[in-house]
Scaffold this motif. Structure first.
Motif, PDB file in Angstrom:
ATOM      1  N   MET A  83       3.738  11.273  -1.615  1.00 19.84           N
ATOM      2  CA  MET A  83       4.565  11.429  -0.297  1.00 19.84           C
ATOM      3  C   MET A  83       3.932  11.314   1.153  1.00 19.84           C
ATOM      4  SD  MET A  83       5.097  15.798  -0.208  1.00 19.84           S
ATOM      5  CE  MET A  83       5.022  15.818   1.544  1.00 19.84           C
ATOM      6  N   HIS A  84       4.547  10.999   1.851  1.00 15.25           N
ATOM      7  CA  HIS A  84       3.661  10.786   2.989  1.00 15.25           C
ATOM      8  C   HIS A  84       3.358  12.084   3.716  1.00 15.25           C
ATOM      9  CE1 HIS A  84       6.704   7.118   4.319  1.00 15.25           C
ATOM     10  NE2 HIS A  84       6.158   6.943   3.050  1.00 15.25           N
ATOM     11  N   ASN A  85       2.114  12.079   4.640  1.00 10.11           N
ATOM     12  CA  ASN A  85       1.779  12.986   5.356  1.00 10.11           C
ATOM     13  C   ASN A  85       1.411  12.462   6.782  1.00 10.11           C
ATOM     14  OD1 ASN A  85      -0.720  11.959   5.324  1.00 10.11           O
ATOM     15  ND2 ASN A  85      -1.524  13.340   3.730  1.00 10.11           N
ATOM     16  N   ASP A 102       0.596   3.586   9.547  1.00  6.30           N
ATOM     17  CA  ASP A 102       1.499   4.439  10.240  1.00  6.30           C
ATOM     18  C   ASP A 102       1.557   5.795   9.920  1.00  6.30           C
ATOM     19  OD1 ASP A 102       2.361   3.585   7.568  1.00  6.30           O
ATOM     20  OD2 ASP A 102       4.458   3.436   8.080  1.00  6.30           O
ATOM     21  N   HIS A 103       1.175   6.086   8.766  1.00  7.05           N
ATOM     22  CA  HIS A 103       1.292   7.459   8.148  1.00  7.05           C
ATOM     23  C   HIS A 103       0.186   7.624   7.087  1.00  7.05           C
ATOM     24  CE1 HIS A 103       3.968   6.130   4.679  1.00  7.05           C
ATOM     25  NE2 HIS A 103       4.750   5.769   5.670  1.00  7.05           N
ATOM     26  N   GLY A 104       0.125   8.773   6.581  1.00  9.21           N
ATOM     27  CA  GLY A 104      -0.911   9.002   5.470  1.00  9.21           C
ATOM     28  C   GLY A 104       0.108   9.047   4.197  1.00  9.21           C
ATOM     29  N   SER A 116       0.814  -1.244   0.079  1.00  5.41           N
ATOM     30  CA  SER A 116       0.068   0.043   0.200  1.00  5.41           C
ATOM     31  C   SER A 116       0.854   1.289   0.040  1.00  5.41           C
ATOM     32  CB  SER A 116      -0.886  -0.012   1.124  1.00  5.41           C
ATOM     33  OG  SER A 116      -0.168  -0.639   2.276  1.00  5.41           O
ATOM     34  N   ASP A 117       1.854   1.306   0.594  1.00  2.00           N
ATOM     35  CA  ASP A 117       2.900   2.438   0.847  1.00  2.00           C
ATOM     36  C   ASP A 117       3.471   2.182  -0.579  1.00  2.00           C
ATOM     37  OD1 ASP A 117       4.722   4.487   2.565  1.00  2.00           O
ATOM     38  OD2 ASP A 117       6.017   3.079   1.144  1.00  2.00           O
ATOM     39  N   ARG A 118       3.934   1.305  -1.250  1.00  2.00           N
ATOM     40  CA  ARG A 118       4.638   1.347  -2.674  1.00  2.00           C
ATOM     41  C   ARG A 118       3.724   1.992  -3.505  1.00  2.00           C
ATOM     42  NH1 ARG A 118       7.153   0.636   1.401  1.00  2.00           N
ATOM     43  NH2 ARG A 118       8.478  -1.195   1.953  1.00  2.00           N
ATOM     44  N   GLY A 143       1.233   3.900  -2.923  1.00  2.00           N
ATOM     45  CA  GLY A 143       1.046   5.522  -2.727  1.00  2.00           C
ATOM     46  C   GLY A 143       2.361   6.211  -3.351  1.00  2.00           C
ATOM     47  N   HIS A 144       3.536   5.708  -3.101  1.00  2.00           N
ATOM     48  CA  HIS A 144       4.739   6.463  -3.736  1.00  2.00           C
ATOM     49  C   HIS A 144       4.733   6.369  -5.240  1.00  2.00           C
ATOM     50  CE1 HIS A 144       6.640   7.384  -0.208  1.00  2.00           C
ATOM     51  NE2 HIS A 144       6.506   6.384   0.522  1.00  2.00           N
ATOM     52  N   PHE A 145       4.489   5.318  -6.042  1.00  2.00           N
ATOM     53  CA  PHE A 145       4.589   5.196  -7.383  1.00  2.00           C
ATOM     54  C   PHE A 145       3.280   5.419  -8.246  1.00  2.00           C
ATOM     55  CE2 PHE A 145       7.843   2.075  -5.601  1.00  2.00           C
ATOM     56  CZ  PHE A 145       8.859   2.885  -5.977  1.00  2.00           C
TER      57      PHE A 145
HETATM   58 ZN   LIG Z   1       6.616   5.401   2.257  1.00  2.00          ZN
END
Ligand SMILES: [Zn+2]
Length: 417
Positions: free
Chosen positions: A387-389, A250-252, A199-201, A203-205
């Protein structure tokens, strides 16, 4: 009998997205859960990155206590980078706080190398070697049969077709699900934690593929979230009556507009002097007052602490005030890009506060702080999409009344301790 705890982590998913995906019918299982129980926005750690945030989630402590302030640190007395891992965590995660019960811990970031515990531990990224990521090693043949991988192959992000990357995200999500299913009935556990990092990947890509409904790959983004919801549903169907079920991020994440090379800005403003002799942070020369490590951690170049330390104790207060002024002044096309500059004492406490950055910058939406050294421009485009928020989320299958949860609070919601 003690209540069991099941924690499903979904790395990098913001509260607002989880809320809207379930309202729009993409996540029916989560919709049912959130309608009946506790679901709130949760404040991420400062800085809002995975290694810091997950370390706070699993220990219940702030970075001043657990000692993890970022993905990188400088080795004491040098300007050379090191990458703190699970051995650098100064507080015990919950699974080392109660040895009488069994635990299954799968893919929690920043828990490499795996250590002895009563149960099974498969460390998450950055895990360099599966052999050292797994305890006990007798699980490795089963993991190999499951085609277990620690992370997606990020090099696929650079392929022209996004379908290849979506295929990879889906594949790794399936592997994670098969792995959790494999261990679910293997052990008589009290705590079961599994984290989805695809899910984080995503978000970044691929953030724009969902955020923009006209995007060519939008339907694949929707499928990806449906698959995460299937994972949630699969756990939901396995729950026993008294089980605590926690789902959290852990973060948005949000759209990235510009990278901010804060070291370049400090150089322009006369706080950072670089020599051409060496590489990376070793370029920091005498006369430097401050420098930045990723993402927005600012360190005074203190005399006695660093080889070219140039800041005396008596000057610290004034330099901090000057730094705050110039940081709040930083603008991109007339727009202020820094929302808050925290001094370490405002955000951290504990025995490891000496290792904390002197200041931490929190950005305005879309401006990603970076610690790269020697970049030409302060602002630059990034080929990443998200990017994270700091807007994480927390779901618990209970009725509780806490308005503003923080990542450090999660451990307090585990039953049976
Ligand atoms: Zn990340």
């Amino acid at each position: 009998m003690n209540a069991r705890n099941i924690i499903l982590g979904i790395d990098g998913i913001p509260f607002e997205l989880m809320d809207s995906l379930s309202d729009k019918g993409v996540m029916p299982n989560f919709k049912e859960l959130k309608s009946n129980f506790y679901f709130k926005e949760m404040k991420s750690s400062i800085p809002h990155i995975s290694s810091v945030s997950w370390s706070s989630i699993i220990t219940g402590k702030n970075p001043g206590e657990h000692g993890i302030f970022g993905f990188s640190e400088l080795i004491e007395g040098t300007y050379s980078l090191s990458y703190p891992n699970f051995n650098a965590l100064k507080c015990k995660p919950f699974w080392h706080q109660q040895n009488e019960n069994k635990h299954v811990i799968i893919n929690v970031p920043a828990t490499y190398p795996a250590k002895i515990l009563n149960g099974v531990h498969i460390a998450g990224f950055v895990a360099l070697d599966l052999e050292k990521a797994v305890y006990p090693k007798t699980c490795i043949p089963s993991l190999k049969q499951l085609n277990y991988v620690i992370d997606i192959d990020s090099s696929l992000a650079h392929k022209q077709s996004k379908d290849i990357l979506f295929d990879e995200l889906m594949k790794v999500l399936d592997i994670r699900k098969n792995t959790y299913q494999f261990f679910w009935n293997k052990l008589n556990w009290l705590n079961f934690m599994v984290v989805i990092t695809s899910s984080d990947r995503f978000g970044h890509f691929l953030w724009n593929t969902y955020a923009n409904s006209d995007n060519k790959w939008h339907s694949r983004a929707v499928q990806f979230f449906q698959k995460i919801d299937d994972f949630i549903g699969d756990i939901k169907d396995k729950l026993k009556e008294n089980d605590n079920f926690i789902i959290l991020s852990d973060h948005g994440m949000e759209e990235i507009k510009q990278n901010m090379n804060l070291n370049t800005y400090l150089e322009h403003e006369g706080f950072l002097k670089l020599s051409d002799k060496y590489k990376n942070y070793n370029r920091i020369a005498k006369g430097t007052k401050a420098f930045v490590l990723d993402p927005g951690r600012i360190y005074l170049n203190k005399e006695g602490k660093y080889p070219n330390g140039s800041v005396f104790k008596s000057e610290e207060k004034e330099i901090i005030a000057d730094l705050k002024n110039i940081l709040y002044d930083l603008k991109y096309q007339n727009q202020k890009v820094i929302r808050k500059v925290h001094e370490k004492n405002e955000i951290y406490n504990g025995v490891n506060i000496d290792k904390a950055p002197d200041l931490v910058v929190l950005e305005n939406s879309g401006f990603r702080p970076k610690g790269s050294i020697g970049k030409e421009s302060i602002f630059e485009e990034d080929n990443l999409s998200g990017m994270h928020n700091d807007s994480a989320f927390l779901f618990i299958n209970k009725k509780i009344n806490i308005q503003k949860p923080n990542v450090q609070d999660v451990i307090g919601f585990l039953g049976g301790n």
